[in-house]
Write an enzyme that holds these catalytic residues in place. Structure first.
Site, PDB file in Angstrom:
ATOM      1  N   GLU A  99       1.038  -1.218   0.070  1.00  0.00           N
ATOM      2  CA  GLU A  99       0.034  -0.020  -0.059  1.00  0.00           C
ATOM      3  C   GLU A  99       0.853   1.332   0.132  1.00  0.00           C
ATOM      4  O   GLU A  99       2.082   1.176   0.375  1.00  0.00           O
ATOM      5  CB  GLU A  99      -0.946  -0.083   1.366  1.00  0.00           C
ATOM      6  CG  GLU A  99      -1.673   1.277   1.616  1.00  0.00           C
ATOM      7  CD  GLU A  99      -2.847   1.733   0.486  1.00  0.00           C
ATOM      8  OE1 GLU A  99      -2.377   1.553  -0.720  1.00  0.00           O
ATOM      9  OE2 GLU A  99      -3.911   1.775   0.911  1.00  0.00           O
ATOM     10  N   ASP A 103      -3.717   6.227   6.263  1.00  0.00           N
ATOM     11  CA  ASP A 103      -4.117   7.466   6.905  1.00  0.00           C
ATOM     12  C   ASP A 103      -4.939   7.071   7.828  1.00  0.00           C
ATOM     13  O   ASP A 103      -4.584   6.701   9.116  1.00  0.00           O
ATOM     14  CB  ASP A 103      -4.562   8.172   5.692  1.00  0.00           C
ATOM     15  CG  ASP A 103      -5.001   9.670   6.331  1.00  0.00           C
ATOM     16  OD1 ASP A 103      -4.380   9.836   6.984  1.00  0.00           O
ATOM     17  OD2 ASP A 103      -5.911  10.180   5.523  1.00  0.00           O
ATOM     18  N   ASP A 159      -1.343  10.711  -5.515  1.00  0.00           N
ATOM     19  CA  ASP A 159      -1.923  11.809  -6.446  1.00  0.00           C
ATOM     20  C   ASP A 159      -2.576  12.720  -5.513  1.00  0.00           C
ATOM     21  O   ASP A 159      -3.013  12.493  -4.562  1.00  0.00           O
ATOM     22  CB  ASP A 159      -2.759  11.235  -7.328  1.00  0.00           C
ATOM     23  CG  ASP A 159      -4.099  10.730  -6.805  1.00  0.00           C
ATOM     24  OD1 ASP A 159      -4.055   9.966  -5.993  1.00  0.00           O
ATOM     25  OD2 ASP A 159      -5.123  11.068  -7.351  1.00  0.00           O
TER      26      ASP A 159
END
Ligand code: IMP
Ligand code: MG
Length: 187
Positions: A99, A103, A159
């Site tokens: 991953e 978060d 991104d």
């Protein structure tokens, strides 16, 4: 680069390369004499995974899963769905999930629960960046590249609104303060 966003480098491409090799070497040692299925979470993990697997000296198979989380562009809502499932059989096999960032933890919690239904031999998680302080659900990675406290990061696969994935380093987007990345053992 033509952009109005402000980018501040947090991890250089040289530091990424060094740390990714360390993770690959450690994984190679830990899984000695075993075979691995490495599952990357699209899209964010694609560059990290490509670099990592080239430092894993074991028989491995590669697969990908794509998860979608609803919410604002910079934070997960906790509502996750699968938009592309794994294709390889993983029952009785050792699985390593790759991953980009953990978060809130919602994404990995969901994937771990889903993988548990396959009766694997084991499931471990390797994440490049751990934002530990922001966790909302209890899930931890077995291998962590860097820890960072806060801030929205882009580059090296990550991104913002589908931009910046191709940048070779990792950058803090629109920082109002200094972000610092730690290697967990150096903390
Ligand atoms: P979580 O479900 O809140 O743990 O979020 C994990 C997903 O959110 C990651 O797989 C990333 O795709 C995305 N994400 C979280 N933080 C960032 C960030 O700082 N930059 C880019 N994507 C992030
Ligand atoms: Mg992701």
């Amino acid at each position: 680069m033509k952009t109005s966003d402000e980018l501040k480098q947090v991890i250089s491409s040289e530091d990424l390369a060094r740390r990714v090799k360390e993770l690959g070497d450690q994984i190679t040692r830990d899984y000695q004499d075993k075979e691995l299925v490495v599952i990357g979470i699209l899209k964010g993990a694609f560059i990290f995974m490509a670099d990592l697997v080239r430092h894993i000296d074991l028989p491995i198979s590669i697969d990908f899963v794509r998860l979608q989380s609803y919410g604002s562009s910079t934070s997960s809502s906790g509502q996750i769905s699968i938009t592309k499932d794994i294709e390889l059989p993983i029952s009785a096999r050792h699985v390593l999930v790759v991953e980009d960032i953990i978060d809130t933890g919602y994404t990995l919690r969901y994937l771990k629960d889903m993988l548990a239904l396959h009766h694997t031999a084991s499931v471990k998680i390797c994440c490049l960046i751990d934002k530990k302080e922001r966790r909302k659900v209890d899930v931890d990675a077995d291998y962590v590249g860097f820890e960072i406290q806060k801030g929205f990061l882009v580059g090296y696969g990550l991104d913002y609104d589908e931009q910046y994935r191709h940048l070779p380093g990792i950058y803090h987007l629109n920082p109002g303060y200094e972000a610092k990345a730690f290697i967990p053992s150096d903390r």
